[in-house]
Design an enzyme around this catalytic site. Structure first.
Site, PDB file in Angstrom:
ATOM      1  N   LEU A 139       0.862  -1.169   0.000  1.00 53.91           N
ATOM      2  CA  LEU A 139       0.000   0.000   0.000  1.00 53.91           C
ATOM      3  C   LEU A 139       0.903   1.224   0.000  1.00 53.91           C
ATOM      4  CD1 LEU A 139      -2.831  -0.715   2.637  1.00 53.91           C
ATOM      5  CD2 LEU A 139      -3.017  -0.789   0.142  1.00 53.91           C
ATOM      6  N   ASP A 140       0.530   2.246  -0.773  1.00 50.25           N
ATOM      7  CA  ASP A 140       1.298   3.483  -0.764  1.00 50.25           C
ATOM      8  C   ASP A 140       1.246   4.127   0.617  1.00 50.25           C
ATOM      9  OD1 ASP A 140       1.825   3.138  -3.452  1.00 50.25           O
ATOM     10  OD2 ASP A 140       0.139   4.397  -4.101  1.00 50.25           O
ATOM     11  N   LYS A 141       2.211   4.976   0.900  1.00 50.92           N
ATOM     12  CA  LYS A 141       2.311   5.634   2.211  1.00 50.92           C
ATOM     13  C   LYS A 141       0.986   6.266   2.633  1.00 50.92           C
ATOM     14  CE  LYS A 141       4.310   9.752   4.322  1.00 50.92           C
ATOM     15  NZ  LYS A 141       5.101  10.973   4.089  1.00 50.92           N
ATOM     16  N   THR A 143      -2.072   5.800   1.394  1.00 52.38           N
ATOM     17  CA  THR A 143      -3.276   4.984   1.231  1.00 52.38           C
ATOM     18  C   THR A 143      -3.526   4.242   2.533  1.00 52.38           C
ATOM     19  OG1 THR A 143      -2.901   4.678  -1.143  1.00 52.38           O
ATOM     20  CG2 THR A 143      -4.344   3.102  -0.059  1.00 52.38           C
ATOM     21  N   ARG A 240      -4.357   4.863  -8.913  1.00 51.43           N
ATOM     22  CA  ARG A 240      -4.174   6.304  -9.091  1.00 51.43           C
ATOM     23  C   ARG A 240      -3.861   6.643 -10.552  1.00 51.43           C
ATOM     24  NH1 ARG A 240       0.427   7.212  -4.902  1.00 51.43           N
ATOM     25  NH2 ARG A 240       0.243   9.404  -5.565  1.00 51.43           N
TER      26      ARG A 240
END
Length: 327
Positions: A139-141, A143, A240
Site C-alpha cells: 500500500l502506498d504511504k 493509502t 491512481r
C-alpha cells in the site's frame, strides 16, 4: 535450512517460452522478478548451457530449480502501535493508517510498518527480502486500509500464489473527480515508468506491463464520485494512474491530480477538497484462502476519520442520493 529442490520437465506445448516466464508459471508463489533473481544467482540449472532469463525452453528438457531459504531481515524492531484486525500463527491483517510507510526506503529508514511488525512478531517471512519481510502486497504511504502480512515462508508462498492467480481479492474505495463514463466498467491499460518523470508511473503502450482495474460507482454528485475498485493486477500506483488516465483523478493525489478543484456554489467544500492532505483512497476489503486451514477469510475496514469526515462534508453540501453518471 536447506533450499527447496524442484525438478521440472518441460512439456511440448511450452516449447519456445522464455525461461523466466515458464518458471514463474510453474511456481506461482514466485514472481517473474524473483525468478530472474534466482536465475542470476545460479539457482536454476539446465542440462546443457547456462541458464538465462531469455532462454527459450524446449519440450522434454529437464530444468532444476532450487529456492534458497529466505534471508533474515536486519532491520530494527520498533515499539510502534499497530491496528491489528486479525492474527493467528500464520498471518496478520493490519488496518494501516494514512501516512505510515510500509517498508524502509530512502528517506524512511525507521518508523515503518515493517519496523513495528518486527517488534510485534519477532519473526516474519523473509520471502519479501530483507527490507520487506512478511509483506505480501503493498500500500502506498498515504493509502489507508487493509494489508496482509505473512508470519512464515510457507504462508507467504501460499498467499503470494493466490495474489498471482487473483484468488486474493482486494477492494478499494476512492473519492474521485467528476463523473465516470459508466456506472461500472474496466480500465485495461498497461503501466510503466513515466517517460520523462521517472519517479512517476504512467499508462505507456509500448513497454508498460498489463494492468487491469474494475470500478463501480457508489455515489456521484457531478463534480465528484465515490467509487469502489478491484484489481486484477498490482502495478505500482495502479489505481491512481488508471483513474487519472480516464480523467477522474483521486482527490488529494499530489502526483496524478489535475490541478485545483473548484465546486461552483460550494466554496467551503472546494477548500476542504483542495486542503485534503493525501489521496482519498482506502483499501476497504480483503478476501483470501487461509494458507493452513484452507477456509476463506474476508475482512472489511471502515473509512478512516479523515476520509469519513470529508465524505460527510460532501454529502451535506451536495446531497446523499445516488445519481446516474453522464454517458
Amino acid at each position: 535450512m536447506t533450499p527447496e529442490h524442484w525438478v521440472i520437465e518441460v512439456q511440448a506445448e511450452d516449447t519456445g517460452t522464455r525461461l523466466d516466464k515458464y518458471l514463474a508459471a510453474q511456481r506461482p508463489e514466485l514472481s517473474r522478478s524473483q525468478v530472474q533473481r534466482l536465475i542470476q544467482e545460479g539457482w536454476v540449472g539446465l542440462a546443457q548451457g547456462t541458464a538465462t532469463a531469455s532462454y527459450r525452453v524446449r519440450g522434454g528438457e529437464i530444468i532444476r530449480l532450487d529456492i534458497p531459504p529466505a534471508r533474515p531481515a536486519h532491520l530494527a524492531a520498533e515499539p510502534l502501535a499497530l491496528q491489528i484486525v486479525y492474527e493467528d500463527e500464520a498471518l496478520l491483517v493490519i488496518d494501516k493508517p494514512p501516512g505510515l510507510v510500509v517498508h524502509p526506503a530512502p528517506g524512511h529508514a525507521s518508523g515503518t510498518l515493517v519496523n513495528a511488525l518486527l517488534f510485534h512478531c519477532r519473526t516474519l517471512s523473509g520471502i519479501g527480502g530483507e527490507e520487506r519481510p512478511g509483506i505480501v502486497h503493498r500500500l502506498d504511504k498515504d493509502t489507508s486500509g487493509l494489508l496482509l502480512v505473512a508470519k512464515h515462508d510457507r504462508s507467504h508462498r501460499h498467499l503470494a500464489a493466490q495474489l498471482k492467480t487473483r484468488q486474493l481479492q482486494r477492494c478499494y474505495v476512492a473519492l474521485v473527480r467528476g463523473r465516470l463514463a459508466a456506472l461500472h466498467g474496466t480500465i485495461d491499460a498497461p503501466i510503466g515508468r513515466h517517460p520523462q518523470q521517472r519517479q512517476k508511473m504512467a499508462v505507456v503502450e509500448r513497454y508498460g506491463r498489463a494492468a487491469r482495474t474494475h470500478y463501480q460507482i457508489l455515489q456521484s454528485w457531478g463534480p465528484l464520485s465515490l467509487v469502489r475498485l478491484t484489481l486484477d493486477t498490482g502495478r505500482t500506483h495502479q489505481i491512481r494512474v488508471h483513474l487519472a488516465h480516464i480523467g477522474n483523478a483521486v482527490i488529494g493525489d499530489p502526483a496524478y491530480g489535475a490541478g485545483p478543484l473548484r465546486v461552483p456554489g460550494h466554496a467551503a467544500l472546494g477548500q476542504a477538497l483542495r486542503a485534503f492532505p493525501r489521496e482519498a483512497l482506502h483499501a476497504e476489503q480483503l478476501r483470501f484462502q487461509h494458507p493452513e486451514s484452507g477456509s476463506w477469510c474476508a475482512f472489511t475496514a471502515p473509512l478512516p476519520a479523515d476520509m469519513a469526515t470529508l465524505l460527510e462534508h460532501v454529502r451535506q453540501e451536495l446531497g446523499g442520493s445516488v445519481t446516474s453518471p453522464a454517458h
